[in-house]
Design an enzyme around this catalytic site. Structure first.
Site: not given
Ligand code: HEM
Length: 532
Positions: A67, A355, A145
């Site tokens: 992202h 996160y 999402n």
């Molecule tokens: C085990 C599954 C998942 C893992 C390990 C994961 C991990 C991460 C990580 C490490 C980040 C970066 C956060 C940052 O640098 O601030 C991220 C961002 C994000 N993830 Fe996931 N994620 C997973 C699944 C999902 C799912 C299912 C969704 C949707 C519901 C999702 C939605 C997001 C969003 C929207 C961001 C961006 C947040 C922002 O705008 O700063 N992720 N995710």
């Protein structure tokens, strides 16, 4: 400027617009470094130059591991006080939802997932929809999402999935074969692949897309009783998605189109709005269903679990600075307030570790002292130190010597628990096993049959284009999944791939072979879609 400051400035004229260094020194020459004669060499005591260049050298922090490309906006959430026909307090005691008309400030970040910062916003990819609610009980993050389901149902698989979707580690080029290799061997992804390869994989912009918490959460009421809950955002602007050709056309003209659309709409006073709706289930395994309510690859059927409105969100202010507000924003699934809880959804639990772990690395140990991430309420902790600590979190009147708890000497004290604590009973052997009821294709078939004809055509043409470049074994596995999902889906995929073999292949990841037929970006582009 005070008289004293004016006196101090007798060797240079300084006013409110005067450039200074970060040490407060007025800069009298911002064009030339200090050198021995005007042909150099430079000298090492050039403090102002060294400060300027070495700060510049450190301007970027690591981008988000996923992202990375995003856009943000400020606004507010307004609660309806009800959920369907019931007062919301029947299900949750979270204060953010209680009173009709109650407003809570929010910050939202929309994003694409796979590629880096500044990558095109027309990519076929889920879109992130992360909302930070600055509630009176502290922050609540709903990190969702645009689509309501996900590719995998176990957090163990997330790094592999992202590696397969990212560019090849040798060529640095995204490769459909790697994407489908992972998906064909992870059949739980087939429902999500069906959405992603349809026009739902390229929302027209951020304003005209839905949002969803995807994972299952819980609501807890005053009596300490819980229900399972899923969150959905419905755009008041309507929903619009792009065909591959439309996306290719836009990308040729403006690869920042979604960021620009959001920024311009807010600057012009055309504030985007979403309604927040929930689906509720009693808190148990629901053996009567043919899916597990904790499986994030499944939709909860709307006829059995209606969408119930609980409030609306309006975005009405652009960030003043992209880096401080959007880039440093840190959302996490662990950030809940009283009345909201986790479910046992394994993905959610894996995410919740990931996160804040990445944010300590990406932004730093004190990432919660960056203003965009700070709660807009009193904060008093016993935390100390860490790089770039800005503030002392102590309470007014707190004995500054006491940074531990418990104490009789004037330290911080625990809050009083008002509602009944929610204490779920959990029992079982520690195992490494998938959940039961994991039919991977039934809902994909239902989704396919609900698509309009043009959506089906797009899905198949995009899939055929990208799958045609893949190893035959991968193609066969994907066809088998489509056949299992729906007779027409499987047949058309097989026939299309056979025809592609005869007439050549396309390597274009957008599957766009005929971009000149696409409508112009300046026109109202995209296709209206019915809510899902
Ligand atoms: C085990 C599954 C998942 C893992 C390990 C994961 C991990 C991460 C990580 C490490 C980040 C970066 C956060 C940052 O640098 O601030 C991220 C961002 C994000 N993830 Fe996931 N994620 C997973 C699944 C999902 C799912 C299912 C969704 C949707 C519901 C999702 C939605 C997001 C969003 C929207 C961001 C961006 C947040 C922002 O705008 O700063 N992720 N995710």
């Amino acid at each position: 400027m005070s008289d004293q400051e004016k006196k101090n400035n007798q060797n240079h004229l300084e006013n409110d617009k005067t450039l200074t260094t970060r040490q407060g020194h007025p800069v009298t020459n911002n064009q030339n470094i200090r050198t021995v004669s005007n042909r150099g060499p430079a000298t090492l005591e050039n403090y102002d130059f060294i400060e300027k260049i070495s700060h510049f050298d450190r301007e970027k922090v690591p981008e988000r591991i996923v992202h990375a490309r995003g856009a943000g906006a400020h606004g507010y959430f307004e609660s309806y006080g009800t959920v369907g026909n019931d007062p919301v307090s029947k299900y949750t005691r979270a204060k953010v939802f209680q009173d009709k008309g109650k407003q809570t400030p929010v910050f939202v970040r929309f994003s694409t997932v796979v590629h880096g910062n500044h990558s095109p916003e027309t990519v076929r990819d889920p879109r992130g929809f992360a909302v930070k609610f600055y509630t009176e009980d502290g922050n609540w993050d709903l990190v969702g999402n645009n689509l309501k389901i996900f590719f995998i149902r176990d957090a163990m698989k997330f790094p592999d999935m992202i590696h397969a979707f990212r560019p090849d580690p040798v060529t640095n080029i995204q490769d459909s074969e790697r994407f489908f290799d992972f998906c064909a061997n992870s059949p739980e992804s087939f429902h999500m692949v069906t959405f992603i390869y349809s026009p739902w994989g390229i929302p027209a912009n951020y304003r005209m897309m839905q949002g969803s918490g995807v994972n299952t959460y819980k609501w807890v009421n005053q009596a300490g009783e819980a229900v399972l809950v899923k969150y959905h955002w419905e755009p008041k602007q309507g929903i619009k998605n792009l065909t591959a050709k439309e996306a290719a056309e836009i990308q040729g003209e403006n690869f920042n189109h979604a960021t620009q659309d959001l920024y311009d709409a807010i600057e012009n006073g055309d504030y985007p709005e979403w309604e927040l709706l929930v689906q509720i289930m009693s808190d148990d395994a629901h053996p009567e269903l043919d899916f597990d309510p904790l499986d994030d690859t499944k939709l909860w059927p709307e006829d059995k679990f209606p969408w119930l409105p609980v409030g609306k969100m309006v975005l009405n202010k652009n960030p003043e600075n992209y880096f401080t507000e959007v880039e440093q924003a840190a959302f996490g699934t662990g950030v809940l307030v009283d009345g909201l809880d986790f479910s046992d959804d394994k993905m959610l639990q894996g995410r919740t570790f990931s996160y804040s772990d990445t944010q300590r690395y990406r932004v730093g140990a004190n990432y919660l002292q960056v203003p965009i991430n700070e709660a807009k309420k009193r904060v008093a902790t016993n935390q100390e130190g860490g790089q770039l600590r800005q503030k002392n979190d102590k309470a007014p009147g707190q004995n500054p010597h006491i940074n531990y708890e418990p104490s009789l000497l004037g330290g911080l004290e625990e809050a009083e628990q008002i509602g009944k604590e929610y204490t779920p009973h959990v029992e079982g052997n520690l195992v490494r096993e998938s959940i039961d009821r994991n039919d991977n294709t039934k809902q994909a078939g239902e989704t396919f049959r609900q698509f309009d004809d043009w959506e089906k055509d797009e899905l198949l043409s995009n899939l055929i284009g990208d799958l045609s470049t893949c190893d035959k074994r991968i193609q066969e596995k994907m066809i088998a999944l489509a056949e299992e999902a729906d007779e027409e889906y499987g047949r058309r995929l097989r026939e299309g791939l056979e025809q592609m073999k005869k007439h050549g292949t396309s390597k274009n990841p957008l599957g766009a072979t005929d971009a000149e037929q696409a409508p112009k970006y300046a026109e109202d582009i995209g296709h209206d879609a019915d809510p899902y």
